[in-house]
Design a protein around this motif. Structure first.
Motif, PDB file in Angstrom:
ATOM      1  N   ARG A 190       0.830  -1.214   0.000  1.00  0.00           N
ATOM      2  CA  ARG A 190       0.000   0.000   0.000  1.00  0.00           C
ATOM      3  C   ARG A 190       0.856   1.253   0.000  1.00  0.00           C
ATOM      4  N   ARG A 191       1.974   1.192   0.704  1.00  0.00           N
ATOM      5  CA  ARG A 191       2.835   2.369   0.836  1.00  0.00           C
ATOM      6  C   ARG A 191       3.372   2.823  -0.517  1.00  0.00           C
ATOM      7  N   ASN A 192       3.698   1.883  -1.399  1.00  0.00           N
ATOM      8  CA  ASN A 192       4.314   2.214  -2.686  1.00  0.00           C
ATOM      9  C   ASN A 192       3.350   2.057  -3.855  1.00  0.00           C
ATOM     10  N   LYS A 193       2.036   2.062  -3.566  1.00  0.00           N
ATOM     11  CA  LYS A 193       1.060   1.726  -4.604  1.00  0.00           C
ATOM     12  C   LYS A 193       1.116   2.697  -5.791  1.00  0.00           C
ATOM     13  N   ALA A 194       1.122   3.988  -5.537  1.00  0.00           N
ATOM     14  CA  ALA A 194       1.108   4.965  -6.627  1.00  0.00           C
ATOM     15  C   ALA A 194       2.349   4.831  -7.507  1.00  0.00           C
ATOM     16  N   LEU A 195       3.504   4.689  -6.869  1.00  0.00           N
ATOM     17  CA  LEU A 195       4.749   4.547  -7.617  1.00  0.00           C
ATOM     18  C   LEU A 195       4.730   3.296  -8.481  1.00  0.00           C
ATOM     19  N   ASN A 196       4.257   2.197  -7.924  1.00  0.00           N
ATOM     20  CA  ASN A 196       4.253   0.936  -8.663  1.00  0.00           C
ATOM     21  C   ASN A 196       3.218   0.923  -9.783  1.00  0.00           C
ATOM     22  N   LEU A 197       2.086   1.602  -9.590  1.00  0.00           N
ATOM     23  CA  LEU A 197       1.097   1.693 -10.661  1.00  0.00           C
ATOM     24  C   LEU A 197       1.675   2.404 -11.881  1.00  0.00           C
ATOM     25  N   ALA A 198       2.553   3.366 -11.652  1.00  0.00           N
ATOM     26  CA  ALA A 198       3.207   4.066 -12.760  1.00  0.00           C
ATOM     27  C   ALA A 198       4.331   3.234 -13.365  1.00  0.00           C
ATOM     28  N   ARG A 199       4.891   2.328 -12.558  1.00  0.00           N
ATOM     29  CA  ARG A 199       6.075   1.569 -13.004  1.00  0.00           C
ATOM     30  C   ARG A 199       5.722   0.296 -13.746  1.00  0.00           C
ATOM     31  N   THR A 200       4.686  -0.419 -13.313  1.00  0.00           N
ATOM     32  CA  THR A 200       4.411  -1.738 -13.879  1.00  0.00           C
ATOM     33  C   THR A 200       2.914  -2.048 -13.854  1.00  0.00           C
ATOM     34  N   PRO A 201       2.399  -2.683 -14.918  1.00  0.00           N
ATOM     35  CA  PRO A 201       0.981  -3.083 -14.899  1.00  0.00           C
ATOM     36  C   PRO A 201       0.688  -4.153 -13.849  1.00  0.00           C
ATOM     37  N   LEU A 202       1.730  -4.834 -13.341  1.00  0.00           N
ATOM     38  CA  LEU A 202       1.523  -5.841 -12.306  1.00  0.00           C
ATOM     39  C   LEU A 202       0.929  -5.234 -11.042  1.00  0.00           C
ATOM     40  N   ALA A 203       1.101  -3.927 -10.865  1.00  0.00           N
ATOM     41  CA  ALA A 203       0.557  -3.278  -9.667  1.00  0.00           C
ATOM     42  C   ALA A 203      -0.969  -3.332  -9.629  1.00  0.00           C
ATOM     43  N   GLU A 204      -1.602  -3.628 -10.760  1.00  0.00           N
ATOM     44  CA  GLU A 204      -3.052  -3.826 -10.762  1.00  0.00           C
ATOM     45  C   GLU A 204      -3.443  -5.005  -9.868  1.00  0.00           C
ATOM     46  N   LEU A 205      -2.491  -5.924  -9.640  1.00  0.00           N
ATOM     47  CA  LEU A 205      -2.779  -7.091  -8.804  1.00  0.00           C
ATOM     48  C   LEU A 205      -3.074  -6.702  -7.359  1.00  0.00           C
ATOM     49  N   TRP A 206      -2.637  -5.509  -6.944  1.00  0.00           N
ATOM     50  CA  TRP A 206      -2.898  -5.094  -5.565  1.00  0.00           C
ATOM     51  C   TRP A 206      -3.439  -3.665  -5.483  1.00  0.00           C
ATOM     52  N   ARG A 207      -4.096  -3.204  -6.558  1.00  0.00           N
ATOM     53  CA  ARG A 207      -4.666  -1.848  -6.526  1.00  0.00           C
ATOM     54  C   ARG A 207      -5.845  -1.762  -5.574  1.00  0.00           C
ATOM     55  N   HIS A 208      -6.693  -2.795  -5.533  1.00  0.00           N
ATOM     56  CA  HIS A 208      -7.852  -2.788  -4.650  1.00  0.00           C
ATOM     57  C   HIS A 208      -7.491  -3.381  -3.287  1.00  0.00           C
ATOM     58  N   PRO A 209      -8.035  -2.823  -2.218  1.00  0.00           N
ATOM     59  CA  PRO A 209      -7.637  -3.253  -0.866  1.00  0.00           C
ATOM     60  C   PRO A 209      -7.749  -4.755  -0.622  1.00  0.00           C
ATOM     61  N   ILE A 210      -8.833  -5.392  -1.078  1.00  0.00           N
ATOM     62  CA  ILE A 210      -8.977  -6.824  -0.821  1.00  0.00           C
ATOM     63  C   ILE A 210      -7.889  -7.618  -1.551  1.00  0.00           C
ATOM     64  N   THR A 212      -4.916  -6.357  -2.246  1.00  0.00           N
ATOM     65  CA  THR A 212      -3.678  -6.058  -1.509  1.00  0.00           C
ATOM     66  C   THR A 212      -3.499  -7.042  -0.359  1.00  0.00           C
ATOM     67  N   ARG A 213      -4.583  -7.270   0.381  1.00  0.00           N
ATOM     68  CA  ARG A 213      -4.515  -8.184   1.520  1.00  0.00           C
ATOM     69  C   ARG A 213      -4.210  -9.610   1.070  1.00  0.00           C
ATOM     70  N   GLU A 214      -4.915 -10.068   0.036  1.00  0.00           N
ATOM     71  CA  GLU A 214      -4.734 -11.453  -0.405  1.00  0.00           C
ATOM     72  C   GLU A 214      -3.366 -11.665  -1.040  1.00  0.00           C
ATOM     73  N   LEU A 215      -2.945 -10.733  -1.884  1.00  0.00           N
ATOM     74  CA  LEU A 215      -1.637 -10.874  -2.519  1.00  0.00           C
ATOM     75  C   LEU A 215      -0.522 -10.750  -1.489  1.00  0.00           C
ATOM     76  N   GLY A 216      -0.694  -9.837  -0.525  1.00  0.00           N
ATOM     77  CA  GLY A 216       0.307  -9.702   0.525  1.00  0.00           C
ATOM     78  C   GLY A 216       0.480 -10.988   1.296  1.00  0.00           C
ATOM     79  N   SER A 217      -0.620 -11.663   1.599  1.00  0.00           N
ATOM     80  CA  SER A 217      -0.557 -12.948   2.299  1.00  0.00           C
ATOM     81  C   SER A 217       0.167 -13.996   1.461  1.00  0.00           C
ATOM     82  N   GLN A 218      -0.171 -14.053   0.180  1.00  0.00           N
ATOM     83  CA  GLN A 218       0.448 -15.037  -0.705  1.00  0.00           C
ATOM     84  C   GLN A 218       1.947 -14.811  -0.839  1.00  0.00           C
TER      85      GLN A 218
END
Length: 304
Positions: A190-210, A212-218
């Motif tokens: 969550r802390r680096n979300k804006a930066l990563n959204l600009a850097r890589t399309p993979l950031a879409e995997l954790w754009r939404h809070p739910i 973020t939680r699931e991917l963070g756990s994985q």
């Protein structure tokens, strides 16, 4: 109570007894509030006992192996809570074995005191309970230098990582872990979300809070497995029980064989870099910051 009601109650008690493992102490299960005073069990207690029994199925063969040639297995149960796992392991395995010890580690003093009182009441003399955070246990001077097995059932967030730290420090032959509430890495995403959204399309995997939680756990559990492999463990990941019983259901079993995998450490570092997490979590997972790596590679006198 009518004769029919008495018969129904007796049938219910018999059905509960059929679910228990041979030799299981009813007094223990009642003291842990898994069984009622009438010898019955509600659905919540049934789910709890099912989880512990499934975990026991994975731990018992490891204990059997370690108990060969008269060895006294030493087991540490981290984030023990009310010590369901520790008590049932002792009751079903250590009590009959006649040697070995279970050490429960829990930071809530009132739970530790209750566990001590229950162990004394049941005559479980080779159980010990420590009132401390998991993170502080490895430095405890009065603990043995080595433990055979380290367990952590639903040790919350970074407590599972602290249990792994303990296992590595104590040269554990095996670790059996069921992680829970992996929140630290999600906070980093969550802390680096804006930066990563600009850097890589993979950031879409954790754009939404739910997500973020699931991917963070994985990702957290993947990093844990790689860390264990990098430190000489063979790792198996499976389900503890069916998802209908618990959503915190991932079981990590690590057995020490001594062959450290350099590729595992490299992949661990690459994942941290890919998600921009090395500055935050590199130290926890044994991957120093990139600057420190570059300085080390330059050699003495060349890092300026």
């Amino acid at each position: 109570m009518t004769r029919k009601q008495g018969g129904d109650a007796a049938q219910a008690r018999q059905a509960v007894l059929a679910e228990l493992r041979p030799g299981q102490s009813l007094e223990l299960l009642q003291a842990l509030h898994i069984l009622t005073r009438d010898g019955l069990m509600n659905q919540d207690s049934r789910r709890k006992l099912k989880q512990v029994y499934h975990l026991y199925q994975f731990i018992a063969p490891l204990l059997d192996e370690l108990a060969q040639d008269g060895h006294a297995p030493l087991l540490a149960d981290h984030g023990a809570g009310k010590s369901y796992l520790g008590f049932i392991l002792y009751d079903l395995f250590f009590k009959a074995l006649g040697r070995g010890q279970v050490v429960g580690i829990e930071w809530r003093a009132e739970l530790v005191q209750r566990s001590r009182e229950l162990a004394q009441r049941l005559g479980f003399e080779r159980m010990r309970f420590l009132d401390m955070a998991v993170a502080d246990a490895a430095a405890r001077a009065d603990l043995p230098a080595r433990f055979d097995i380290v367990t952590a059932l639903h040790a919350c967030d970074t407590a599972t990582d602290d249990a792994i730290d303990f296992g590595l420090a104590k040269q554990a032959r095996a670790m059996v872990l069921v992680p829970c509430c992996q929140a630290e890495l999600a906070r980093g995403l969550r802390r680096n979300k804006a930066l990563n959204l600009a850097r890589t399309p993979l950031a879409e995997l954790w754009r939404h809070p739910i997500h973020t939680r699931e991917l963070g756990s994985q990702i957290t559990n993947v990093l844990r497995c790689l860390r264990l492999e990098a430190n000489g463990y063979q790792v198996t990941v499976t389900e503890l029980v069916g998802w209908e019983h618990s959503l915190k259901n991932e079981l990590i079993i690590a057995r020490y064989h001594g062959q450290r995998k350099r590729s595992a450490q490299q992949r661990l570092a690459a994942i941290l870099d890919e998600f921009g997490l090395r500055p935050l979590l590199g130290a926890r997972f044994g991957a120093p910051p990139v600057q420190a790596v570059a300085s080390a590679a330059a050699g003495p006198g060349q890092g300026e």
